[in-house]
Each structure stands twice: as structure tokens, then as C-alpha cells.
Design an enzyme around this catalytic site. Structure first.
Site, PDB file in Angstrom:
ATOM      1  N   CYS A   1       0.824  -1.216   0.000  1.00  0.00           N
ATOM      2  CA  CYS A   1       0.000   0.000   0.000  1.00  0.00           C
ATOM      3  C   CYS A   1       0.857   1.264   0.000  1.00  0.00           C
ATOM      4  O   CYS A   1       0.324   2.373  -0.063  1.00  0.00           O
ATOM      5  CB  CYS A   1      -0.941  -0.009   1.194  1.00  0.00           C
ATOM      6  SG  CYS A   1      -1.632  -1.626   1.510  1.00  0.00           S
TER       7      CYS A   1
ATOM      8  N   LYS B   1     -10.116   5.950   4.061  1.00  0.00           N
ATOM      9  CA  LYS B   1     -11.441   5.490   4.472  1.00  0.00           C
ATOM     10  C   LYS B   1     -12.540   6.012   3.547  1.00  0.00           C
ATOM     11  O   LYS B   1     -13.387   5.249   3.098  1.00  0.00           O
ATOM     12  CB  LYS B   1     -11.709   5.916   5.926  1.00  0.00           C
ATOM     13  CG  LYS B   1     -13.099   5.575   6.426  1.00  0.00           C
ATOM     14  CD  LYS B   1     -13.259   4.065   6.581  1.00  0.00           C
ATOM     15  CE  LYS B   1     -14.714   3.640   6.520  1.00  0.00           C
ATOM     16  NZ  LYS B   1     -15.270   3.621   5.163  1.00  0.00           N
TER      17      LYS B   1
ATOM     18  N   HIS C   1      -8.979   3.660  -1.428  1.00  0.00           N
ATOM     19  CA  HIS C   1      -7.595   3.183  -1.300  1.00  0.00           C
ATOM     20  C   HIS C   1      -7.219   2.252  -2.446  1.00  0.00           C
ATOM     21  O   HIS C   1      -7.095   1.047  -2.278  1.00  0.00           O
ATOM     22  CB  HIS C   1      -7.436   2.488   0.063  1.00  0.00           C
ATOM     23  CG  HIS C   1      -6.062   1.965   0.346  1.00  0.00           C
ATOM     24  ND1 HIS C   1      -4.916   2.511  -0.171  1.00  0.00           N
ATOM     25  CD2 HIS C   1      -5.642   0.924   1.129  1.00  0.00           C
ATOM     26  CE1 HIS C   1      -3.861   1.826   0.268  1.00  0.00           C
ATOM     27  NE2 HIS C   1      -4.272   0.855   1.044  1.00  0.00           N
TER      28      HIS C   1
END
Ligand SMILES: [Zn+2]
Lengths: 143, 386
Positions: B83, B329, B333
Site C-alpha cells: 500500500c 477510508k 484506497h
């Protein structure tokens, strides 16, 4: 939702891996007998868990197998509700990280405990399970 | 030492993007970034593509993206830091300018996570650790990894499930101000607290969604940046670190060692302190991750993150506003795009172009905190107006 036109691919990919375990075979054999063992470096004395033939501390390549015991103390946990595709048949499960007597930690399912009773600090035992096709795995159970 | 600046930014709409291919999605950001920078695309010497991959049909995303945008011929590679792939791409692009290889480089982050079904995506992210010891027998999931940290943090510091939900409420409040966000609706604390459990104590509203999206930044050498832009945003500090694949090999579960180390390096290189930061993005893949970030970045003392969110210290008007773009959130993402998206957001903030969610800028310093996996990779980047 998918009002946009799509090309639904006809070619699928089915991945299944053959993972070598020759260097950690003693670990899996001992586990079948209910024992949790791991590798201790002959050069610097570092004990690794998970076991590995080459020492991550000094890079030494000689090791002996040592018994880690089956007593453990719960450090942290989670109750998994939404599972991966390949665990769809398993239903919810509890995953715990616990500290072994040696101070090393391990991650495994915690079986046989009421959800409400699971707390950091609780005493656990390591137990062996049969994963099928001759492959064992370990779980934690309440002590 | 010479410097490198962000001179162009681009950002796609995040969400389920069934309308575009990987190349088309990346192009949305590349085109904006190249136009914003005012460079000739032929002058871009290095295009670094951040993408985790595995959930879309292409195996070589960098060349596919470059071909679509007419960038074939430039030096290129795809980088993976889970990520944090986007921040790794920014760093690789930055390095190619610092080394003197090129005067202009571009970092592109792109991900398409919704071309496969949701259980398959959950499966692929669940393998983001140590396969044999965490997944094969135990079916770890991405929420489960962070839930292990949440339980430990709650147990040690008295952080509550409500505190976690407060992070989500804040994210959605700012997401509602971001036209590019996946979710643009405010939520109540009751709604977050009442959402279904994914991996206790984490609930649906504690978790970022699966997303498609892209972001791009054009970077330039000091001399060129001053010619191209009236508001170059300088990359003042880049810190990066990593941690073990196996979570069982971590010291504790109340913070991310790699993030602490990356932050220390970035602050030292930029010669700034946490208190100098005007605005930040923190990696809130899960609400607990944002709370740990406050502590790991030194925005508050260890164990006091819950107090920060309760007191509104990370909102506009608070001490250090965090994730004013809605965060992972609410904004979404798309894994490889996230780090670049964060650099875009902080550049907007420091330029004073963030519109409704603009933070007050006093010192001209912004920070990007981008984590890969469960603290497996950490990148902290300090950006500055001068
Ligand atoms: Zn050794």
C-alpha cells in the site's frame, strides 16, 4: 451498478503453489507428534520462529533443533468474520498471537474458547492439528 | 545539496471504475499532471509506476500505462511496496533527479481492484504477510492484521471502539468535501458503531474500501522547477523503513516500528519537528492505523492518540489537521495510487488550492505518512513551500 459494458475475460488463472519444506521438514515431523520445535543457530545461539535454516541474525548456516514447549500466553487476538475466498467453508475463527516460554511469539487460530472469555494475558497451550494430505498445523487452546 | 520539487499534479476520481481500463485510468492523472507542470512529455526521463497488481489483467502495468499515454521510450519500472507503492514510486522518481540522471521524472500510482470479485481481492490482500505461517492454515485477512494491533492498543491504552469510529466520522466529514472521493457522505458515530463486524473489533466503517483510481506527480530539478512553477513544492525529507513479514516477529502491537524509523529519518533530513507540520495525510487503511500514526509521527505522546481524536486536534482548527481529503477510508484506497494521491493532496494544501478542505498554512510544511501492508513498509515524506 455495472451499466458500463465489460469484456468478461474467457481465460482464467488457477494458481496453486508447491512450496518447498525440505529445510524445515523436522518442524513438520515434530508437529505431527504434538511438539513445537524450531531452529537454534550454532554460531550465535539465536533461536528463530518460524524456523529457518539460515540465521537471520549472523547469517550462519549451522543450526540445531530445539523444543519450544507448548505453554503460551495470549498477547493479542481478533475474531475474523469476513473470511478470504479460500476459507469460505470455515466460518468465523479467532486468530491469536501468543508468547511462548522462550519469549518467541507465534500466530495461530485459538480454538475452544468462548469469545467473551478471550483476553490478553490468558494462558494457552499449543496443540497440533491435521490439515490433510499429511500436512499438520498448530493451534492454541485454553490451558 | 540540490533540491527536487513537485511541479505538476493529477488525480482521478476514486471508486469502482468500470468505465475505464488500467491505461485509461492512469491517463486521467498523467494528462492533468503533465498539463499542470507545463512540461513536454518527451522531456520526462523516468516514469515510475506504483502498482501492487494481481487483481487486474495486465502483468506489466508500467509499459501498458506508458504506451497508452505515449510515454514509451522513457526509462520506466513498476515498483511494489504494497500500500506504500505510490510513495516508493515518488521516491524512485525523486532519486533519478537527485542523481542527475534526468531533470524531469514522473511518479504514477494506479490500481484497479474491482475487476475481480470481492472475495478474491480479500484473499489477495490477506496474503500480504508471510504466506505459510499466516495464511495457508489461518486465513489472515487485511482487517485481521490491523485488528491484532487494535486489540493490543485498546488493552494497553484504553482506546475504545468509539475512538476508532471517531476517526471514520472525521474521514467521511472531509470526504464529503472532496469531489474525487469514493464516499462523499457524512456519517454519524452511531452508524459507524452499528456497522457489521469484519474482524473484531474492526467494523465495516473502520475499514477502507476496495477502490480503483490513479494519481500522478511530475517532479523537476531545482533549476527547472523554478522556471516551470511559481509554487514549486519541495521534497525536503524522505524517510523509509521496513519490518518483518511475520507479525509474530514484532516487538509489540501498539505502533509500527517501521513508521517511527521512517518518520525520524524524514524529520532529520527536512530539519523539521512534528510540531512544525501544518497538515498531514496519515495512512488510515483502518481507523486504528490513523491513531497509531499520530503516535508514530510524534503528533502526540505514545498512548494519547485517542485523546487527540476526541479533542478534534486533527481537524481543521486543531493542532495538526490530518486527512482533509477524506483519507483512505472515505477517499478510497486504490493501493498503488494512494501514496501518490497523498503527495497530490499535500501539494494542493501547501499551494493553497485545497478549496473547502484547506488547512491553515503557517510554516509551509506538510507531511505524507504512507504504510505498506501492516507496517511491513513505511514511507514518510516531508514537503515544503520553501
Ligand atoms: Zn546466528
Amino acid at each position: 451498478m455495472d451499466e458500463n459494458p465489460q469484456l468478461h475475460s474467457r481465460r482464467t488463472l488457477n494458481l496453486r503453489f508447491d512450496i518447498p519444506i525440505s529445510k524445515t521438514q523436522e518442524f513438520w515431523e515434530a508437529l505431527k507428534k504434538g511438539k513445537l520445535v524450531s531452529t537454534k543457530c550454532m554460531k550465535c545461539g539465536n533461536v528463530s520462529f518460524p524456523p529457518q535454516a539460515d540465521c537471520p541474525k549472523c547469517m550462519g548456516g549451522e543450526f540445531e533443533w530445539v523444543d519450544l514447549g507448548t505453554d503460551a500466553t495470549l498477547v493479542t487476538f481478533t475474531h475474523v468474520r469476513v473470511t478470504p475466498a479460500s476459507f469460505a467453508a470455515n466460518g468465523p475463527y479467532t486468530i491469536a498471537i501468543a508468547e511462548l516460554e522462550s519469549g518467541l511469539k507465534a500466530l495461530a487460530w485459538l480454538e475452544g474458547a468462548e469469545q467473551q472469555s478471550v483476553k490478553p494475558g490468558m494462558k494457552l497451550k499449543v496443540a497440533a492439528r491435521d490439515g490433510g494430505e499429511g500436512n499438520p498445523y498448530y493451534v492454541f487452546v485454553p490451558a | 545539496m540540490s533540491r527536487v520539487a513537485v511541479v505538476g499534479i493529477g488525480h482521478s476520481r476514486f471508486g469502482k471504475r468500470t468505465d475505464v481500463t488500467l491505461g485509461e485510468l492512469a491517463f486521467e492523472s498523467i494528462k492533468q499532471a503533465v498539463d499542470d507542470a507545463g512540461v513536454d512529455k518527451g522531456d520526462i526521463g523516468n516514469v515510475v509506476v506504483g502498482s501492487a497488481g494481481g487483481w487486474y489483467e495486465e502483468s506489466l502495468p508500467a509499459v501498458v500505462v506508458n504506451e497508452y499515454a505515449g510515454l514509451s521510450g522513457a526509462g520506466t519500472m513498476r515498483v511494489e511496496a504494497a500500500c506504500a507503492s505510490g510513495s516508493a514510486a515518488v521516491k524512485a522518481a525523486y532519486n533519478s533527479i537527485m542523481s542527475g540522471e534526468t531533470d524531469v521524472a514522473m511518479a504514477v500510482g494506479v490500481e484497479k481492484m474491482t475487476e475481480v470479485d470481492t472475495p478474491t481481492s480479500v484473499e489477495l490482500i490477506g496474503r500480504a504477510g508471510s504466506y505459510v505461517w499466516e495464511f495457508e492454515n489461518y486465513g489472515m485477512t487485511f482487517p485481521a492484521y490491523y485488528a491484532l494491533y487494535a486489540v493490543a492498543h485498546m488493552n494497553k491504552f484504553g482506546t475504545t471502539e468509539e475512538d476508532l469510529s471517531r476517526v471514520s466520522v472525521k474521514a467521511h466529514r472531509y470526504g464529503a468535501m472532496n469531489p474525487l472521493a469514493q464516499f462523499q457522505k457524512e456519517i454519524t458515530l452511531e452508524k459507524a458503531m452499528g456497522s457489521p463486524v469484519v474482524s473484531w473489533p474492526l467494523k465495516l466503517y473502520d475499514a477502507c474500501p476496495l477502490s480503483d483510481g490513479s494519481a500522478a506527480v511530475v517532479l523537476a530539478s531545482e533549476e527547472l522547477a523554478k522556471k516551470l512553477s511559481d509554487t514549486p513544492i519541495w521534497i525536503k525529507g524522505v524517510g523509509y523503513s521496513s519490518d518483518t513479514a511475520n507479525l509474530s516477529r514484532r516487538d509489540d502491537y501498539v505502533g509500527l516500528r517501521a513508521a517511527v524509523s521512517a518518520a525520524a529519518k524524514a524529520y532529520a533530513m527536512a530539519k523539521v519537528a512534528p510540531g512544525d507540520v501544518d497538515v498531514a495525510t496519515a495512512h488510515d487503511c483502518f481507523t486504528i492505523a490513523e491513531l497509531m500514526a499520530y503516535e508514530d509521527l510524534g503528533f502526540c505522546k505514545k498512548g494519547e492518540a485517542a485523546k487527540m481524536i476526541r479533542e478534534g486536534q486533527t481537524e481543521i482548527g486543531g493542532r495538526i489537521p490530518v486527512n482533509l481529503d477524506g483519507g483512505l477510508k472515505a477517499k478510497g484506497h486504490p493501493i498503488g495510487a494512494t501514496g501518490v494521491s497523498m503527495a497530490v493532496e499535500i501539494t494542493k494544501q501547501l499551494r493553497g488550492e485545497a478549496g473547502k478542505h484547506q488547512a491553515p498554512i503557517r510554516n509551509g510544511v506538510g507531511l505524507v505518512h504512507n504504510i505498506g501492508g501492516t507496517g511491513h513498509y513505511a514511507y514518510v515524506t516531508v514537503l515544503s513551500r520553501d
